[in-house]
Enzyme design. Structure first.
Site, PDB file in Angstrom:
ATOM      1  N   LYS A 190       0.836  -1.215   0.000  1.00 15.85           N
ATOM      2  CA  LYS A 190       0.000   0.000   0.000  1.00 15.85           C
ATOM      3  C   LYS A 190       0.863   1.254   0.000  1.00 15.85           C
ATOM      4  O   LYS A 190       1.835   1.344   0.731  1.00 15.85           O
ATOM      5  CB  LYS A 190      -0.892   0.016   1.239  1.00 15.85           C
ATOM      6  CG  LYS A 190      -1.865  -1.144   1.303  1.00 15.85           C
ATOM      7  CD  LYS A 190      -2.593  -1.205   2.619  1.00 15.85           C
ATOM      8  CE  LYS A 190      -1.696  -1.569   3.776  1.00 15.85           C
ATOM      9  NZ  LYS A 190      -2.421  -1.877   5.019  1.00 15.85           N
ATOM     10  N   GLY A 211      -7.468   3.861  10.363  1.00 13.25           N
ATOM     11  CA  GLY A 211      -8.213   2.666   9.954  1.00 13.25           C
ATOM     12  C   GLY A 211      -8.250   2.416   8.455  1.00 13.25           C
ATOM     13  O   GLY A 211      -8.985   1.541   7.995  1.00 13.25           O
ATOM     14  N   THR A 212      -7.439   3.137   7.679  1.00 16.51           N
ATOM     15  CA  THR A 212      -7.473   2.909   6.219  1.00 16.51           C
ATOM     16  C   THR A 212      -7.019   1.485   5.864  1.00 16.51           C
ATOM     17  O   THR A 212      -7.590   0.845   4.988  1.00 16.51           O
ATOM     18  CB  THR A 212      -6.578   3.919   5.456  1.00 16.51           C
ATOM     19  OG1 THR A 212      -5.299   3.952   6.091  1.00 16.51           O
ATOM     20  CG2 THR A 212      -7.179   5.306   5.412  1.00 16.51           C
ATOM     21  N   GLY A 213      -5.987   1.000   6.571  1.00 20.72           N
ATOM     22  CA  GLY A 213      -5.471  -0.339   6.274  1.00 20.72           C
ATOM     23  C   GLY A 213      -6.494  -1.418   6.614  1.00 20.72           C
ATOM     24  O   GLY A 213      -6.698  -2.371   5.848  1.00 20.72           O
ATOM     25  N   CYS A 214      -7.154  -1.253   7.774  1.00 17.50           N
ATOM     26  CA  CYS A 214      -8.184  -2.224   8.195  1.00 17.50           C
ATOM     27  C   CYS A 214      -9.317  -2.250   7.170  1.00 17.50           C
ATOM     28  O   CYS A 214      -9.819  -3.307   6.781  1.00 17.50           O
ATOM     29  CB  CYS A 214      -8.761  -1.832   9.556  1.00 17.50           C
ATOM     30  SG  CYS A 214      -7.513  -1.597  10.825  1.00 17.50           S
ATOM     31  N   THR A 249      -7.018   9.471   8.518  1.00 17.57           N
ATOM     32  CA  THR A 249      -6.758   8.179   7.861  1.00 17.57           C
ATOM     33  C   THR A 249      -6.691   7.026   8.868  1.00 17.57           C
ATOM     34  O   THR A 249      -6.117   5.980   8.581  1.00 17.57           O
ATOM     35  CB  THR A 249      -5.420   8.234   7.078  1.00 17.57           C
ATOM     36  OG1 THR A 249      -4.375   8.570   8.005  1.00 17.57           O
ATOM     37  CG2 THR A 249      -5.463   9.248   5.957  1.00 17.57           C
TER      38      THR A 249
HETATM   39  N1  LIG Z   1      -4.571  10.504   1.654  1.00 26.70           N
HETATM   40  C1  LIG Z   1      -4.947   9.441   0.955  1.00 26.70           C
HETATM   41  N2  LIG Z   1      -5.618   9.566  -0.207  1.00 26.70           N
HETATM   42  C2  LIG Z   1      -6.028   8.508  -0.919  1.00 26.70           C
HETATM   43  N3  LIG Z   1      -5.803   7.233  -0.540  1.00 26.70           N
HETATM   44  C3  LIG Z   1      -5.126   7.013   0.610  1.00 26.70           C
HETATM   45  C4  LIG Z   1      -4.663   8.095   1.430  1.00 26.70           C
HETATM   46  N4  LIG Z   1      -4.039   7.574   2.534  1.00 26.70           N
HETATM   47  C5  LIG Z   1      -4.120   6.232   2.404  1.00 26.70           C
HETATM   48  N5  LIG Z   1      -4.748   5.890   1.239  1.00 26.70           N
HETATM   49  C6  LIG Z   1      -5.039   4.546   0.759  1.00 26.70           C
HETATM   50  O1  LIG Z   1      -5.554   3.812   1.867  1.00 26.70           O
HETATM   51  C7  LIG Z   1      -5.140   2.459   1.799  1.00 26.70           C
HETATM   52  C8  LIG Z   1      -4.369   2.101   3.064  1.00 26.70           C
HETATM   53  O2  LIG Z   1      -3.043   2.558   2.887  1.00 26.70           O
HETATM   54  P1  LIG Z   1      -2.020   2.899   4.002  1.00 26.70           P
HETATM   55  O3  LIG Z   1      -0.693   2.883   3.361  1.00 26.70           O
HETATM   56  O4  LIG Z   1      -2.480   4.158   4.670  1.00 26.70           O
HETATM   57  O5  LIG Z   1      -2.197   1.672   4.952  1.00 26.70           O
HETATM   58  P2  LIG Z   1      -1.917   1.542   6.467  1.00 26.70           P
HETATM   59  O6  LIG Z   1      -0.758   2.385   6.846  1.00 26.70           O
HETATM   60  O7  LIG Z   1      -1.862   0.099   6.789  1.00 26.70           O
HETATM   61  O8  LIG Z   1      -3.204   2.136   7.068  1.00 26.70           O
HETATM   62  P3  LIG Z   1      -3.482   2.426   8.583  1.00 26.70           P
HETATM   63  O9  LIG Z   1      -3.705   3.916   8.605  1.00 26.70           O
HETATM   64  O10 LIG Z   1      -4.707   1.660   8.902  1.00 26.70           O
HETATM   65  O11 LIG Z   1      -2.278   1.969   9.360  1.00 26.70           O
HETATM   66  C9  LIG Z   1      -4.323   2.352   0.508  1.00 26.70           C
HETATM   67  O12 LIG Z   1      -5.160   1.970  -0.545  1.00 26.70           O
HETATM   68  C10 LIG Z   1      -3.811   3.766   0.324  1.00 26.70           C
HETATM   69  O13 LIG Z   1      -3.440   4.022  -1.007  1.00 26.70           O
HETATM   70  C1  LIG Z   2      -7.315  -2.541  17.038  1.00 19.11           C
HETATM   71  C2  LIG Z   2      -6.515  -1.882  15.983  1.00 19.11           C
HETATM   72  N1  LIG Z   2      -6.210  -2.566  14.862  1.00 19.11           N
HETATM   73  C3  LIG Z   2      -5.504  -1.970  13.876  1.00 19.11           C
HETATM   74  C4  LIG Z   2      -5.078  -0.686  13.999  1.00 19.11           C
HETATM   75  C5  LIG Z   2      -4.260  -0.046  12.896  1.00 19.11           C
HETATM   76  O1  LIG Z   2      -4.960   0.978  12.267  1.00 19.11           O
HETATM   77  P1  LIG Z   2      -4.347   2.441  12.149  1.00 19.11           P
HETATM   78  O2  LIG Z   2      -2.924   2.265  11.702  1.00 19.11           O
HETATM   79  O3  LIG Z   2      -5.171   3.135  11.141  1.00 19.11           O
HETATM   80  O4  LIG Z   2      -4.388   3.092  13.509  1.00 19.11           O
HETATM   81  C6  LIG Z   2      -5.410   0.011  15.182  1.00 19.11           C
HETATM   82  N2  LIG Z   2      -5.035   1.277  15.392  1.00 19.11           N
HETATM   83  N3  LIG Z   2      -6.117  -0.615  16.152  1.00 19.11           N
END
Ligand SMILES: Nc1ncnc2c1ncn2[C@@H]1O[C@H](COP(=O)(O)OP(=O)(O)OP(=O)(O)O)[C@@H](O)[C@H]1O
Ligand SMILES: Cc1ncc(COP(=O)(O)O)c(N)n1
Length: 268
Positions: A173, A206-209, A204
């Site tokens: 990602k 929870g974007t990964g979840c 952002t």
């Molecule tokens: N500002 C943004 N605009 C558009 N898409 C985004 C943006 N930020 C994240 N994404 C998308 O969101 C999804 C998750 O990507 P990201 O790299 O943020 O994952 P992550 O770090 O595991 O997320 P988390 O915030 O849950 O830890 C991907 O499809 C990424 O391209």
């Molecule tokens: C319970 C739980 N699972 C996953 C994430 C990661 O998500 P993020 O990196 O967006 O905080 C989180 N913060 N909390």
């Protein structure tokens, strides 16, 4: 109706973890079930407490689901210790689970560590080899591929390395890139970019979840890997573009963006 199980941690603020997974699954038209690995006391500014379930209890949760309503896909998120990881791997092997999406959650957006170093080793040994697809962000891909990622070519090399090591598809990602939001899928020996316009939204959490749960929902519905990723990418982009702004830190997304269009007056 297709069914999806999330095995992940609870986020009390509802932006990530089990809560984000269930919201995503509902909005993607599947029946959502959960096996909770840990409770977190968490909000948009940080994680103040983590309380894990025991491996025995997690085993009971997974048994309860599989012996009654067999999931068509399983999404795995936060799993912070080796004992829990071994339990998940053992149970998913036993039940011959299909469509396993592993989001190798290591650090929360707010900066909190959500897995121990020792558990990362167990993750590599026990869980990644049974995954259908892994969805690391760039820092996680760096850990799994044991290399630094600074260019697009590095993303491809890292995804290929991880895919070959664990025999699964890898979606690296690009949300941590500053200029775009392009994700790289390495699948069946080929790489494909899923480009996204970077949305100017600092919320952002929870974007990964969300992305991994949307992929699991789409695989459960029978879409192939590329189509499942394409649809999941469209979902996360729409949820971010809805520009919800809650909390004092990096806030959650609006999963009800579609419903808000349909029921405008009740979504205030
Ligand atoms: N500002 C943004 N605009 C558009 N898409 C985004 C943006 N930020 C994240 N994404 C998308 O969101 C999804 C998750 O990507 P990201 O790299 O943020 O994952 P992550 O770090 O595991 O997320 P988390 O915030 O849950 O830890 C991907 O499809 C990424 O391209
Ligand atoms: C319970 C739980 N699972 C996953 C994430 C990661 O998500 P993020 O990196 O967006 O905080 C989180 N913060 N909390």
């Amino acid at each position: 109706m297709r069914k999806v199980l999330t095995i992940a941690g609870s986020d009390s603020s509802g932006g990530a973890g089990i809560q984000a997974d269930i919201k995503t699954m509902i909005m993607n038209g599947v029946y959502a079930m959960s096996a909770v690995t840990a409770l977190t006391a968490q909000n948009t500014t940080g994680v103040t407490g983590i309380m894990e379930v025991t491996p025995e209890f997690l085993a009971q949760e997974i048994d309860a689901v599989f012996t009654d309503i067999r999931p068509d896909a399983v999404k795995i998120g936060m799993v912070s210790s080796s004992g829990l990881i071994r339990t998940i791997a053992e149970k998913l092997r036993f039940y011959e689970a299909e469509n396993i999406v592993v989001d190798p959650v290591m650090v929360a957006t707010s900066g909190a560590r959500l897995i121990s170093d020792e558990a990362i080793d167990t993750l590599k040994k026990e869980l990644l080899p049974i995954a259908t697809v892994l969805t690391p962000n760039i820092p996680e891909a760096e850990v799994l591929a044991d290399m630094k990622i600074t260019t697009k070519e590095d993303m491809v090399t890292a995804a290929q390395k991880i895919s070959e090591a664990y025999g699964c598809a890898v979606l690296c990602k690009g949300g941590h890139n500053l200029n775009d939001a392009n994700d790289l899928l390495y699948y069946d020996g080929c790489s494909e970019w899923f480009n996204g316009k970077r949305i100017d939204n600092p919320n952002t959490h929870g974007t990964g979840c969300t992305l991994s749960s949307a992929i699991a929902s789409n695989l459960a519905k029978g879409y192939d890997m590329k189509e499942a990723v394409r649809r999941a990418k469209a979902y996360i982009s729409d949820a971010l573009a809805a520009m919800l702004n809650l909390g004092k830190g990096s806030g959650p997304m609006n999963h009800a963006f579609d419903l808000c269009g349909r029921f405008k007056e009740s979504c205030v």
